[in-house]
Scaffold this motif. Structure first.
Motif, short mmCIF file in Angstrom:
data_model
loop_
_atom_site.label_atom_id
_atom_site.label_comp_id
_atom_site.label_asym_id
_atom_site.label_seq_id
_atom_site.Cartn_x
_atom_site.Cartn_y
_atom_site.Cartn_z
N ARG A 1 0.82 -1.22 0.00
CA ARG A 1 0.00 0.00 0.00
C ARG A 1 0.86 1.27 0.00
O ARG A 1 0.34 2.37 -0.10
CB ARG A 1 -0.92 0.01 1.22
CG ARG A 1 -1.95 -1.11 1.14
CD ARG A 1 -3.01 -0.93 2.14
NE ARG A 1 -3.79 0.27 1.83
CZ ARG A 1 -4.92 0.57 2.40
NH1 ARG A 1 -5.41 -0.22 3.31
NH2 ARG A 1 -5.56 1.67 2.08
N VAL A 2 2.18 1.10 0.17
CA VAL A 2 3.10 2.25 0.25
C VAL A 2 4.18 2.08 -0.83
O VAL A 2 5.28 1.65 -0.55
CB VAL A 2 3.74 2.35 1.66
CG1 VAL A 2 4.51 3.65 1.80
CG2 VAL A 2 2.68 2.25 2.75
N PRO A 3 3.85 2.45 -2.07
CA PRO A 3 4.83 2.29 -3.17
C PRO A 3 6.06 3.16 -2.95
O PRO A 3 6.06 4.08 -2.13
CB PRO A 3 4.06 2.76 -4.40
CG PRO A 3 2.62 2.74 -4.02
CD PRO A 3 2.58 2.95 -2.53
N LEU A 4 7.10 2.89 -3.73
CA LEU A 4 8.32 3.70 -3.68
C LEU A 4 7.97 5.17 -3.86
O LEU A 4 7.11 5.53 -4.66
CB LEU A 4 9.28 3.28 -4.79
CG LEU A 4 10.05 1.99 -4.53
CD1 LEU A 4 10.83 1.59 -5.77
CD2 LEU A 4 10.98 2.14 -3.34
N GLY A 5 8.62 6.01 -3.09
CA GLY A 5 8.37 7.45 -3.14
C GLY A 5 7.29 7.91 -2.18
O GLY A 5 7.10 9.10 -1.97
N MET A 6 6.57 6.97 -1.58
CA MET A 6 5.53 7.31 -0.60
C MET A 6 6.03 6.93 0.79
O MET A 6 7.03 6.23 0.93
CB MET A 6 4.22 6.61 -0.95
CG MET A 6 3.67 7.05 -2.30
SD MET A 6 2.17 6.19 -2.74
CE MET A 6 0.96 7.25 -1.96
#
Length: 92
Positions: free
Chosen positions: A75-80
């Motif tokens: 739920r937390v992709p790269l950059g987030m």
């Protein structure tokens, strides 16, 4: 208070509790609202998680426990990143 854990989907959350009532707290729960935040600061959603209240908490007692609060990594992709912004407690 929150601290990074090294994983973008987790935070260490520390909460200070003070029992200001005249009776002991014997049960309850703590709910954390963890926001999923994009690279530009846009809030993409909130995930709630619940943990037991650190009991017993005698009248006038203080506790300052810490929990590692995580959301599903996908739920937390790269950059987030995550940001726990709301914490509420309910005790008996």
């Amino acid at each position: 208070m929150t601290e990074d854990t090294g994983w973008r989907w987790c935070q260490e959350v520390t909460v200070a509790f003070l029992n200001s009532s005249g009776t002991a707290v014997r049960s309850g729960s703590v709910t954390c609202g963890t926001h999923i935040v994009g690279a530009l600061g846009v809030d993409w959603g909130t995930v709630e998680s619940t943990v037991p209240l650190p009991v017993p908490l005698a009248p006038g007692a203080r506790k300052r426990p810490a929990w590692t609060v995580c959301v599903d990594a996908r739920r937390v992709p790269l950059g987030m990143r995550t940001g726990t912004r709301e914490v509420s407690a309910d005790g008996d």
